[in-house]
Scaffold this motif. Structure first.
Motif, PDB file in Angstrom:
ATOM      1  N   VAL A  41       0.833  -1.250  -0.035  1.00 29.31           N
ATOM      2  CA  VAL A  41      -0.246  -0.205   0.185  1.00 29.31           C
ATOM      3  C   VAL A  41       1.084   1.307  -0.072  1.00 29.31           C
ATOM      4  CG1 VAL A  41      -0.199   0.141   2.561  1.00 29.31           C
ATOM      5  CG2 VAL A  41      -1.817   1.078   1.136  1.00 29.31           C
ATOM      6  N   THR A  42       0.442   2.117  -0.464  1.00 30.98           N
ATOM      7  CA  THR A  42       1.139   3.335  -0.714  1.00 30.98           C
ATOM      8  C   THR A  42       0.402   4.737  -0.257  1.00 30.98           C
ATOM      9  OG1 THR A  42       0.593   4.467  -2.908  1.00 30.98           O
ATOM     10  CG2 THR A  42       2.294   2.700  -2.807  1.00 30.98           C
ATOM     11  N   ASP A  43       1.209   5.835   0.229  1.00 29.95           N
ATOM     12  CA  ASP A  43       0.448   6.753   0.323  1.00 29.95           C
ATOM     13  C   ASP A  43      -0.871   7.595  -0.756  1.00 29.95           C
ATOM     14  OD1 ASP A  43       2.792   7.264  -1.035  1.00 29.95           O
ATOM     15  OD2 ASP A  43       2.551   9.558  -0.535  1.00 29.95           O
ATOM     16  N   ILE A  44      -0.372   7.259  -1.942  1.00 26.80           N
ATOM     17  CA  ILE A  44      -1.125   7.663  -2.939  1.00 26.80           C
ATOM     18  C   ILE A  44      -2.327   6.568  -3.150  1.00 26.80           C
ATOM     19  CG2 ILE A  44      -1.336   8.127  -5.412  1.00 26.80           C
ATOM     20  CD1 ILE A  44       0.743   9.653  -3.918  1.00 26.80           C
ATOM     21  N   ASP A  45      -2.431   5.412  -2.690  1.00 22.33           N
ATOM     22  CA  ASP A  45      -3.509   4.655  -2.638  1.00 22.33           C
ATOM     23  C   ASP A  45      -4.445   5.044  -1.471  1.00 22.33           C
ATOM     24  OD1 ASP A  45      -3.266   1.466  -3.522  1.00 22.33           O
ATOM     25  OD2 ASP A  45      -1.153   2.468  -2.968  1.00 22.33           O
ATOM     26  N   LYS A  46      -3.915   5.647  -0.331  1.00 22.05           N
ATOM     27  CA  LYS A  46      -4.978   6.145   0.749  1.00 22.05           C
ATOM     28  C   LYS A  46      -5.423   7.648   0.316  1.00 22.05           C
ATOM     29  CE  LYS A  46      -1.967   3.748   4.023  1.00 22.05           C
ATOM     30  NZ  LYS A  46      -1.249   4.021   5.421  1.00 22.05           N
ATOM     31  N   ARG A  47      -4.582   8.151  -0.674  1.00 22.80           N
ATOM     32  CA  ARG A  47      -4.911   9.752  -0.893  1.00 22.80           C
ATOM     33  C   ARG A  47      -6.163   9.484  -1.792  1.00 22.80           C
ATOM     34  NH1 ARG A  47       0.097  12.940  -2.257  1.00 22.80           N
ATOM     35  NH2 ARG A  47      -1.524  14.437  -3.043  1.00 22.80           N
ATOM     36  N   SER A  48      -5.997   8.571  -2.859  1.00 21.68           N
ATOM     37  CA  SER A  48      -6.845   8.119  -3.814  1.00 21.68           C
ATOM     38  C   SER A  48      -8.214   7.913  -3.232  1.00 21.68           C
ATOM     39  CB  SER A  48      -6.317   7.184  -4.569  1.00 21.68           C
ATOM     40  OG  SER A  48      -7.276   6.805  -5.922  1.00 21.68           O
ATOM     41  N   GLU A  49      -8.122   6.973  -2.332  1.00 17.82           N
ATOM     42  CA  GLU A  49      -9.448   6.620  -1.655  1.00 17.82           C
ATOM     43  C   GLU A  49     -10.185   7.799  -1.080  1.00 17.82           C
ATOM     44  OE1 GLU A  49     -11.072   3.190   1.506  1.00 17.82           O
ATOM     45  OE2 GLU A  49      -9.890   2.616  -0.232  1.00 17.82           O
ATOM     46  N   GLU A  50      -9.177   8.675  -0.423  1.00 14.34           N
ATOM     47  CA  GLU A  50      -9.950   9.676   0.089  1.00 14.34           C
ATOM     48  C   GLU A  50     -10.727  10.626  -0.619  1.00 14.34           C
ATOM     49  OE1 GLU A  50      -6.411  11.346   2.289  1.00 14.34           O
ATOM     50  OE2 GLU A  50      -6.459  10.062   3.845  1.00 14.34           O
ATOM     51  N   ILE A  51      -9.907  10.768  -1.685  1.00 17.88           N
ATOM     52  CA  ILE A  51     -10.620  11.636  -2.905  1.00 17.88           C
ATOM     53  C   ILE A  51     -11.869  10.826  -3.505  1.00 17.88           C
ATOM     54  CG2 ILE A  51     -10.430  12.249  -5.498  1.00 17.88           C
ATOM     55  CD1 ILE A  51      -7.400  12.570  -4.850  1.00 17.88           C
ATOM     56  N   ILE A  52     -11.872   9.857  -3.402  1.00 18.45           N
ATOM     57  CA  ILE A  52     -13.139   9.023  -3.984  1.00 18.45           C
ATOM     58  C   ILE A  52     -14.370   9.251  -2.820  1.00 18.45           C
ATOM     59  CG2 ILE A  52     -14.197   6.637  -4.848  1.00 18.45           C
ATOM     60  CD1 ILE A  52     -11.298   6.114  -6.028  1.00 18.45           C
ATOM     61  N   ARG A  53     -13.910   9.043  -1.653  1.00 16.07           N
ATOM     62  CA  ARG A  53     -14.911   9.097  -0.560  1.00 16.07           C
ATOM     63  C   ARG A  53     -15.414  10.482  -0.310  1.00 16.07           C
ATOM     64  NH1 ARG A  53     -15.298   5.043   3.550  1.00 16.07           N
ATOM     65  NH2 ARG A  53     -13.736   3.409   3.226  1.00 16.07           N
ATOM     66  N   ARG A  54     -14.588  11.354  -0.672  1.00 15.02           N
ATOM     67  CA  ARG A  54     -15.095  12.913  -0.680  1.00 15.02           C
ATOM     68  C   ARG A  54     -16.127  12.945  -1.625  1.00 15.02           C
ATOM     69  NH1 ARG A  54     -12.956  16.718  -3.413  1.00 15.02           N
ATOM     70  NH2 ARG A  54     -10.938  15.852  -3.685  1.00 15.02           N
ATOM     71  N   HIS A  55     -15.796  12.675  -2.934  1.00 11.87           N
ATOM     72  CA  HIS A  55     -16.982  12.858  -3.870  1.00 11.87           C
ATOM     73  C   HIS A  55     -18.223  12.234  -3.531  1.00 11.87           C
ATOM     74  CE1 HIS A  55     -14.885  14.917  -7.314  1.00 11.87           C
ATOM     75  NE2 HIS A  55     -13.678  14.636  -6.786  1.00 11.87           N
ATOM     76  N   ILE A  56     -18.200  11.028  -3.254  1.00  8.68           N
ATOM     77  CA  ILE A  56     -19.326  10.239  -3.219  1.00  8.68           C
ATOM     78  C   ILE A  56     -20.086  10.639  -1.900  1.00  8.68           C
ATOM     79  CG2 ILE A  56     -20.124   8.080  -2.218  1.00  8.68           C
ATOM     80  CD1 ILE A  56     -17.717   6.714  -3.736  1.00  8.68           C
ATOM     81  N   LEU A  57     -19.545  11.024  -0.696  1.00 14.83           N
ATOM     82  CA  LEU A  57     -20.113  11.496   0.318  1.00 14.83           C
ATOM     83  C   LEU A  57     -20.651  12.715   0.303  1.00 14.83           C
ATOM     84  CD1 LEU A  57     -18.087   9.807   3.093  1.00 14.83           C
ATOM     85  CD2 LEU A  57     -20.197   8.924   2.523  1.00 14.83           C
ATOM     86  N   GLN A  58     -20.203  13.889  -0.642  1.00 13.74           N
ATOM     87  CA  GLN A  58     -20.671  14.952  -0.652  1.00 13.74           C
ATOM     88  C   GLN A  58     -22.009  15.095  -1.214  1.00 13.74           C
ATOM     89  OE1 GLN A  58     -17.505  17.205  -2.657  1.00 13.74           O
ATOM     90  NE2 GLN A  58     -16.470  17.992  -0.797  1.00 13.74           N
ATOM     91  N   SER A  59     -21.950  13.847  -2.304  1.00 11.04           N
ATOM     92  CA  SER A  59     -23.322  14.047  -2.958  1.00 11.04           C
ATOM     93  C   SER A  59     -24.337  13.019  -2.465  1.00 11.04           C
ATOM     94  CB  SER A  59     -22.832  13.724  -4.382  1.00 11.04           C
ATOM     95  OG  SER A  59     -22.189  14.433  -5.224  1.00 11.04           O
ATOM     96  N   PHE A  60     -23.835  11.986  -1.895  1.00 13.13           N
ATOM     97  CA  PHE A  60     -24.676  10.896  -1.085  1.00 13.13           C
ATOM     98  C   PHE A  60     -24.318  10.461   0.111  1.00 13.13           C
ATOM     99  CE2 PHE A  60     -24.165   9.953  -5.891  1.00 13.13           C
ATOM    100  CZ  PHE A  60     -25.338  10.308  -6.294  1.00 13.13           C
ATOM    101  N   PRO A  61     -24.513  11.555   1.206  1.00 10.55           N
ATOM    102  CA  PRO A  61     -24.146  11.170   2.490  1.00 10.55           C
ATOM    103  C   PRO A  61     -24.708  10.140   3.103  1.00 10.55           C
ATOM    104  CG  PRO A  61     -25.524  13.174   2.536  1.00 10.55           C
ATOM    105  CD  PRO A  61     -25.304  12.638   0.839  1.00 10.55           C
ATOM    106  N   ASP A  62     -25.698   9.469   2.983  1.00 18.30           N
ATOM    107  CA  ASP A  62     -26.243   8.357   3.384  1.00 18.30           C
ATOM    108  C   ASP A  62     -25.895   7.073   2.757  1.00 18.30           C
ATOM    109  OD1 ASP A  62     -27.512   9.042   1.140  1.00 18.30           O
ATOM    110  OD2 ASP A  62     -29.488   8.364   1.721  1.00 18.30           O
TER     111      ASP A  62
END
Length: 275
Positions: free
Chosen positions: A41-62
């Motif tokens: 696992v790399t720091d980029i894996d973690k940052r990439s997942e954070e980006i994806i989570r942010r996009h999803i939860l901003q639009s679909f918080p539930d």
């Protein structure tokens, strides 16, 4: 309109994560080990997942999210996490970099994989190859495309004409299928990204793919791509696919039963769950 919104959010998330991955593809990475020196696992894996989570939860918080980097390492933890969420009304299944080992070594075969499962059924699948700028997208019942062009699986019917793909199993005895199938087909490619290899099945570039010991985030999006491109996906024994399948076989359909039979004869077919 809601389906389009989900698709647009997933594309935006994959695009931003893909840009981060592409920018860091040829740089030295901060690498950590999960279960072994080959499970990275790399720091980029973690940052990439954070980006994806942010996009999803901003639009679909539930909505719920099952992401590789949000689950403890090991098959038991993966199985438990999936069991807890698999029947959620809206479950996003995310692999922020599928093919991390390739990414670490600068081998340009890795991708972002995002799927949406609704009540256990995958309805949206996106696999984005940031190095080739290829977008593989499927929606349940609407077909599959690569960069906007309709995809279809290959028409190969003879095993001797087929280029296949696979992955090295974590346990050596599970490699029997590779040695049994290799002499029967034109050749086998092992490229190190389950999601992207499934996308290539959907695009007709290889006739089939099989692998043991995969997780839902490795294959969920790719499975929908193959099915919507006219292919067939089961476990390696030919039983129906669902999110718990960890031993997968995806083909153009024409060769499916032949391949499943060869794999079954090579060694006792495993069960179709992660336990």
């Amino acid at each position: 309109m809601e389906a389009k919104r989900k698709r647009d959010v997933a594309i935006a998330a994959a695009r931003e994560a893909g840009a981060l991955i592409r920018e860091n593809a040829h740089r030295v990475k901060k690498v950590a080990f999960k279960t072994s020196e080959s499970d990275l696992v790399t720091d980029i894996d973690k940052r990439s997942e954070e980006i994806i989570r942010r996009h999803i939860l901003q639009s679909f918080p539930d909505h719920d999210i099952l992401g590789e980097e949000g689950v403890e390492p090991g098959p038991a933890a993966s199985s438990d996490a999936l069991a807890e969420m698999r029947d959620a009304e809206h479950l996003w299944i995310v692999d922020p970099i599928d093919g991390t080992t390739n990414f670490v070594h600068g081998f340009p075969f890795f991708c972002v994989s995002i799927a949406l499962a609704e009540m256990g059924e995958v309805t949206l699948g996106i696999v984005y190859d940031p190095m080739r700028e290829e977008w593989f997208i499927a929606e349940k019942g609407k077909g599959a495309t690569v960069n906007g062009e309709r995809m279809r699986v290959s028409r190969d019917e003879k095993l001797s004409e087929c280029l296949m793909s696979s992955g090295f199993p974590s346990e050596s005895h599970k490699g029997a299928g590779l040695f049994a199938l290799r002499p029967r087909v034109r050749n086998v490619r092992i490229a190190g990204s389950a999601a992207l290899q499934l996308a290539h099945v959907a695009a007709g570039r290889v006739s089939g793919y099989w692998e043991w010991d995969v997780n839902a985030w490795d294959v969920a999006a790719g499975v929908l791509l193959v099915e919507e491109a006219g292919g067939r996906v089961t476990d390696t024994a030919g039983r129906p696919y669902d999110l718990s399948v960890s031993h997968i076989l995806a083909t153009n359909g024409h060769i499916h039963d032949k391949v499943a039979d060869i794999l079954a004869k090579a060694h006792k077919a495993p069960s179709n769950d992660c336990t």
